[in-house]
Design an enzyme around this catalytic site. Structure first.
Site, PDB file in Angstrom:
ATOM      1  NE  ARG A 230       2.202  -2.366   9.857  1.00  0.00           N
ATOM      2  CZ  ARG A 230       3.033  -3.265   9.324  1.00  0.00           C
ATOM      3  NH1 ARG A 230       3.793  -2.948   8.301  1.00  0.00           N
ATOM      4  NH2 ARG A 230       3.078  -4.504   9.808  1.00  0.00           N
ATOM      5  CD  GLU A 259      -0.898  -0.731   3.760  1.00  0.00           C
ATOM      6  OE1 GLU A 259       0.019   0.070   3.536  1.00  0.00           O
ATOM      7  OE2 GLU A 259      -0.717  -1.913   4.104  1.00  0.00           O
ATOM      8  CG  HIS A 291       2.449  -3.532   3.002  1.00  0.00           C
ATOM      9  ND1 HIS A 291       1.751  -2.998   4.045  1.00  0.00           N
ATOM     10  CD2 HIS A 291       3.494  -4.184   3.569  1.00  0.00           C
ATOM     11  CE1 HIS A 291       2.337  -3.310   5.190  1.00  0.00           C
ATOM     12  NE2 HIS A 291       3.396  -4.036   4.918  1.00  0.00           N
TER      13      HIS A 291
END
Ligand code: NAI
Length: 326
Positions: A230, A259, A291
């Site tokens: 993360r 993000e 991601h």
């Protein structure tokens, strides 16, 4: 059974449609993320299906309750975007604790190899018929020390891959386990002794910005940091300073603290307003992916199957399966 599906992407729809139809669940696919402004789209639905950057904040939870939702189904493992304190026991939150740990671990290694063997540079060079090797020198992974933070499902897969490369493995975990060939150490030792540091722990108040100025200060000058976990595990401003000052060797980032403003969308025709992200991307020793570590066919299938089974079990028989425990 009707579920509002937020932040829907073209790659999500086929598997969810297929498994949903088999179980009699109708998904209402929305491209928009779940936010305070969009929560009303869940009206008349039994629950919502959300992803990593959907906001399940206090006002969103209130709205979902008003609209009659009875469950929140995460189609991912992490759950740091949910306000559990506000939610209390009012609705269960289900997640997909494991779908393909291999997908994420393999992506972490793919990024590492790309970075240290300059594959990203070579790909562009040879497409332009530039066959020069200047600036392409990498280093062997064999005999190097990797420090793995978080030795859960993904961390252990990554460790197995690293073992195949003949690397020495150090690890830090809040709950250490007995893993052959792995030496558990404290974070200071891990930062000091690792050539490569890979993060595989969850984002919690405890792990927030665990890689900050003082952590980076302890690292080797050529250390490579990999983050497929993360974004907020790393203080991105501190990372950028360290890269600029050549205090570390490089970074492989599949996640980024801010993000949710950019990832999963096409900003190629826009002026990106996040100076830290833009500067990181401009660095020759930083690799950013959007991601995507989870994104394999096997993982997508497993995610859809488990999410639908979580929803179906609860709505038909009240079964509690894969409920997030905090
Ligand atoms: P897991 O729950 O199997 O393992 C997490 C490990 O972290 C456990 O061993 C746990 O003891 C450890 N841990 C917990 N608190 C810690 C702390 N304060 N310090 C150090 N270690 C701590 O989870 P899994 O499946 O291995 O996933 C790891 C993370 O990867 C997830 O939390 C998620 O954020 C991220 N992820 C990223 C994906 C991507 O596409 N980039 C996809 C899937 C997961």
């Amino acid at each position: 059974m009707k579920i509002a599906f937020f932040d829907a992407k073209t790659y999500d729809v086929p598997s969810f449609k297929k498994y949903g139809e088999e179980k009699g669940i109708e998904f209402k696919f929305y491209e928009t993320k779940l936010t305070e402004d969009t929560a009303a789209l869940a009206r008349g639905c039994d629950g919502v299906c959300v992803f990593v950057n959907d906001e399940v904040s206090a006002p969103v939870i209130d709205r979902l309750r008003e609209e009659g939702c009875r469950l929140i189904a995460l189609r991912c493992a992490g759950y740091n975007n949910i306000d559990f304190k506000h939610l209390g026991d009012s609705m269960p939150v289900f997640h997909v604790p494991a779908y393909s740990p291999y997908s994420v671990a393999e992506h972490a290694m793919a990024m590492l190899l790309t970075s240290i063997r300059r594959i990203h540079k070579a790909y562009i060079r040879t497409r332009d018929f530039n066959f020069s090797l200047n600036g392409m020198t990498g280093f062997d992974l064999h005999s190097k020390t990797v420090g793995v933070v978080g030795t859960g499902k993904i961390g252990r897969c990554f460790i197995d891959i690293c073992r195949g490369f003949g690397m020495k493995i150090l690890a830090y975990d809040k709950y250490p386990q007995d893993i052959e060939g792995v030496t558990y150490v404290d974070t200071d030792t891990l930062f000091r002794e690792s050539d490569i540091i890979s993060l595989h722990c969850p984002l919690t108040p405890e792990t927030y910005h665990m890689i900050d100025d003082s952590a980076i200060e302890k690292m080797k000058q050529r250390a490579i940091i990999i983050n497929t976990s993360r974004g907020a595990l790393i203080d991105a401003a501190a990372l950028l300073s360290a890269i600029k000052e050549r205090r570390i060797g490089g970074a492989c980032l599949d996640v980024y603290e801010e993000e949710s403003d950019f990832f999963f969308e096409d900003y190629s025709n826009h002026i990106v307003s996040d100076d830290i992200l833009a500067r990181l991307i401009s660095m020759p020793n930083v690799i950013v992916t959007s991601h995507q570590a989870f994104l394999t066919e096997e993982a997508l299938d497993a995610i859809a199957e488990t999410t639908i089974s979580n929803i179906y079990g609860y709505l038909t028989e009240g079964t509690i399966q894969n409920k997030v425990k905090i």
